[in-house]
Design a protein around this motif. Structure first.
Motif, PDB file in Angstrom:
ATOM      1  N   ALA A 168       0.802  -1.227   0.000  1.00  0.00           N
ATOM      2  CA  ALA A 168       0.000   0.000   0.000  1.00  0.00           C
ATOM      3  C   ALA A 168       0.837   1.280   0.000  1.00  0.00           C
ATOM      4  CB  ALA A 168      -0.931   0.001   1.204  1.00  0.00           C
ATOM      5  N   LEU A 169       2.121   1.172   0.330  1.00  0.00           N
ATOM      6  CA  LEU A 169       2.986   2.345   0.416  1.00  0.00           C
ATOM      7  C   LEU A 169       4.365   2.054  -0.160  1.00  0.00           C
ATOM      8  CD1 LEU A 169       2.249   3.385   4.112  1.00  0.00           C
ATOM      9  CD2 LEU A 169       1.360   4.500   2.081  1.00  0.00           C
ATOM     10  N   GLY A 170       5.071   3.114  -0.511  1.00  0.00           N
ATOM     11  CA  GLY A 170       6.452   2.975  -0.942  1.00  0.00           C
ATOM     12  C   GLY A 170       6.617   2.652  -2.414  1.00  0.00           C
ATOM     13  N   PRO A 171       7.836   2.303  -2.803  1.00  0.00           N
ATOM     14  CA  PRO A 171       8.145   2.098  -4.225  1.00  0.00           C
ATOM     15  C   PRO A 171       7.442   0.890  -4.849  1.00  0.00           C
ATOM     16  CG  PRO A 171      10.031   1.523  -2.854  1.00  0.00           C
ATOM     17  CD  PRO A 171       9.007   2.147  -1.953  1.00  0.00           C
ATOM     18  N   ASP A 172       7.040  -0.065  -4.014  1.00  0.00           N
ATOM     19  CA  ASP A 172       6.344  -1.250  -4.533  1.00  0.00           C
ATOM     20  C   ASP A 172       4.832  -1.124  -4.448  1.00  0.00           C
ATOM     21  OD1 ASP A 172       8.646  -2.675  -5.233  1.00  0.00           O
ATOM     22  OD2 ASP A 172       8.889  -3.438  -3.190  1.00  0.00           O
ATOM     23  N   ARG A 173       4.354   0.083  -4.218  1.00  0.00           N
ATOM     24  CA  ARG A 173       2.909   0.304  -4.078  1.00  0.00           C
ATOM     25  C   ARG A 173       2.143  -0.324  -5.244  1.00  0.00           C
ATOM     26  NH1 ARG A 173      -0.550   5.601  -2.526  1.00  0.00           N
ATOM     27  NH2 ARG A 173      -2.532   4.574  -2.848  1.00  0.00           N
ATOM     28  N   GLY A 174       1.112  -1.081  -4.908  1.00  0.00           N
ATOM     29  CA  GLY A 174       0.289  -1.741  -5.920  1.00  0.00           C
ATOM     30  C   GLY A 174       0.725  -3.156  -6.248  1.00  0.00           C
ATOM     31  N   ARG A 175       1.916  -3.557  -5.781  1.00  0.00           N
ATOM     32  CA  ARG A 175       2.377  -4.928  -6.037  1.00  0.00           C
ATOM     33  C   ARG A 175       1.402  -5.892  -5.366  1.00  0.00           C
ATOM     34  NH1 ARG A 175       6.595  -5.393  -2.694  1.00  0.00           N
ATOM     35  NH2 ARG A 175       5.174  -6.427  -1.258  1.00  0.00           N
ATOM     36  N   LEU A 176       0.956  -6.871  -6.107  1.00  0.00           N
ATOM     37  CA  LEU A 176      -0.029  -7.835  -5.634  1.00  0.00           C
ATOM     38  C   LEU A 176       0.637  -9.205  -5.561  1.00  0.00           C
ATOM     39  CD1 LEU A 176      -3.135  -7.828  -5.080  1.00  0.00           C
ATOM     40  CD2 LEU A 176      -3.426  -8.554  -7.436  1.00  0.00           C
ATOM     41  N   SER A 177       0.496  -9.881  -4.435  1.00  0.00           N
ATOM     42  CA  SER A 177       1.065 -11.221  -4.258  1.00  0.00           C
ATOM     43  C   SER A 177      -0.016 -12.161  -3.759  1.00  0.00           C
ATOM     44  CB  SER A 177       2.211 -11.188  -3.246  1.00  0.00           C
ATOM     45  OG  SER A 177       3.235 -10.326  -3.665  1.00  0.00           O
ATOM     46  N   PHE A 178       0.028 -13.409  -4.233  1.00  0.00           N
ATOM     47  CA  PHE A 178      -0.998 -14.381  -3.868  1.00  0.00           C
ATOM     48  C   PHE A 178      -0.485 -15.788  -4.085  1.00  0.00           C
ATOM     49  CE2 PHE A 178      -1.732 -12.315  -7.955  1.00  0.00           C
ATOM     50  CZ  PHE A 178      -1.492 -13.366  -8.824  1.00  0.00           C
ATOM     51  N   LYS A 179      -1.168 -16.742  -3.483  1.00  0.00           N
ATOM     52  CA  LYS A 179      -0.844 -18.159  -3.605  1.00  0.00           C
ATOM     53  C   LYS A 179      -1.385 -18.691  -4.933  1.00  0.00           C
ATOM     54  CE  LYS A 179      -1.090 -22.406  -0.871  1.00  0.00           C
ATOM     55  NZ  LYS A 179       0.357 -22.549  -0.804  1.00  0.00           N
ATOM     56  N   VAL A 180      -0.635 -19.617  -5.539  1.00  0.00           N
ATOM     57  CA  VAL A 180      -1.080 -20.264  -6.776  1.00  0.00           C
ATOM     58  C   VAL A 180      -0.952 -21.782  -6.616  1.00  0.00           C
ATOM     59  CG1 VAL A 180      -0.476 -18.302  -8.248  1.00  0.00           C
ATOM     60  CG2 VAL A 180       1.204 -20.114  -7.882  1.00  0.00           C
TER      61      VAL A 180
END
Length: 117
Positions: free
Chosen positions: A40-52
């Protein structure tokens, strides 16, 4: 996918709860087990991670726009590094599948208490 989109998607699922962890990550969990994390914050804002699914991990991490998730790759988690490569529906499908995978690993009694998915 924005945080509001993720909230609208996940809030509909039985037992799904929202929290902020590590001061910068929006986390959705089911029965205290994470199924999706969005920075939600910082340079990686918006990065989405999930299990596959374990049998799709290599396939997904070898395509452009995805990579093994930091610290979580051993548990078959991926990170979307270039979200513009994916449609909202594709991302929503990945998140839904992650919810299903995590929920399926919960004890049967916990699953039953959550109700129908």
């Amino acid at each position: 996918m924005r945080d509001t989109d993720l909230d609208a998607l996940c809030a509909r699922w039985p037992g799904a709860t929202r929290s902020i962890k590590w001061e910068v990550d929006l986390v959705w969990s089911v029965a205290s087990k994470m199924f999706v994390v969005m920075c939600a914050l910082g340079p990686d804002r918006g990065r989405l991670s999930f299990k596959v699914d374990s049998d799709r991990f290599l396939e997904l991490t070898e395509q452009p726009g995805m990579a093994p998730a930091h610290y979580m790759a051993r548990a078959f988690w991926v990170s979307v590094t270039e979200p513009e490569r994916f449609t909202q529906d594709e991302l929503a499908g990945f998140v839904r599948r992650s919810y299903e995978l995590v929920r399926a690993n919960l004890p049967k009694k916990t699953q039953a208490a959550l109700g129908e998915p």
